[in-house]
Design a protein around this motif. Sequence first.
Motif, PDB file in Angstrom:
ATOM      1  N   ALA A 102      44.675  13.710 -87.758  1.00 14.26           N
ATOM      2  CA  ALA A 102      44.388  12.280 -88.639  1.00 14.26           C
ATOM      3  C   ALA A 102      45.734  12.109 -89.498  1.00 14.26           C
ATOM      4  O   ALA A 102      45.889  11.406 -89.714  1.00 14.26           O
TER       5      ALA A 102
ATOM      6  N   PRO B 278      48.238   9.707 -87.835  1.00 13.36           N
ATOM      7  CA  PRO B 278      47.713   9.128 -87.753  1.00 13.36           C
ATOM      8  C   PRO B 278      47.112   7.674 -87.600  1.00 13.36           C
ATOM      9  O   PRO B 278      45.397   7.324 -86.981  1.00 13.36           O
TER      10      PRO B 278
ATOM     11  N   ILE C  73      42.760  10.062 -94.896  1.00 13.42           N
ATOM     12  CA  ILE C  73      42.375   9.913 -93.316  1.00 13.42           C
ATOM     13  C   ILE C  73      42.058   8.213 -93.713  1.00 13.42           C
ATOM     14  O   ILE C  73      40.597   7.706 -93.911  1.00 13.42           O
TER      15      ILE C  73
END
Length: 278
Positions: free
Chosen positions: A112, A116, A213
């Motif tokens: 992540a 992303p 995140i």
Amino acid sequence: MSTTEIERDLRINGTVLHVRDTGEDALPVVLALHSLFLDGRAFERFAEAAAGRYRVVRPDFRGQGRSAPVDSDVIHLDTVTADVIALAESLGLTRAHLLAQSMGGDVAFRLATARPGLVKSIVALGTSARAEPAERLAGLREWVDSVGRHGFTGDLLERTMEIMFGERTRTDPAKRELVELWRSRISELPRTLRPAMAGVIERGTAVHLLPQINAPVLVVSGDEDRPRPVDWQDEMVEHLPHATLWRLEGVGHSPLLEAADKVLPRVLAFLDQVEETG
């Protein structure tokens, strides 16, 4: 298993990964990332429940399950993460929900932050972001070495079962069939799992990655989780910008297996909500 699911072996980053894929190209994608000692079969019931709603892709990690064995001392998590990124690219996946159990969560958090844009949401089951505490490492390294010499037999098998399933699950007559199924599967694991075990034990911390995140995260935590205790999971929620914690009583390290009747609807509802809100 979904009736449309196919299984294939794909050459990824110099190794061969075994992948189960429902192949429903028009549906949102769930990339299911399994725990150490398990494999893509741990998500069988999820794939069945999600049929017609989500395309479910279930790879076996490098050196695990039906993927190719690895001749090395350690399979580092950064290597596994790179494999998953390359697999997503190979399959043309541009956005996916991550359904991540234990080691799968270690990979999900690294993925992540590395990619992303790929991650739509994360369901983190029985996982954490901490490194193993220094005081536990010697015992864990000895356990890894013992498995490398003897395989999953006797006390080594029982210790693994105690890690993977909570006491209430292991002693519940109604769950005996589930426990015995996975006892049988774990007993068949080869000694060549040792490099993957070493990689998880020596994983290092990912706590510093969590604030980066931005995807929504559902943290599913069992109050009997021994390898990733509840305070480690509380820590994740504190550091993740958009996390929701759901704690289950009488459940150990494997919520999706131990409490499927509760967990499956909640996970699907979370994914549906993410889809609805964009």
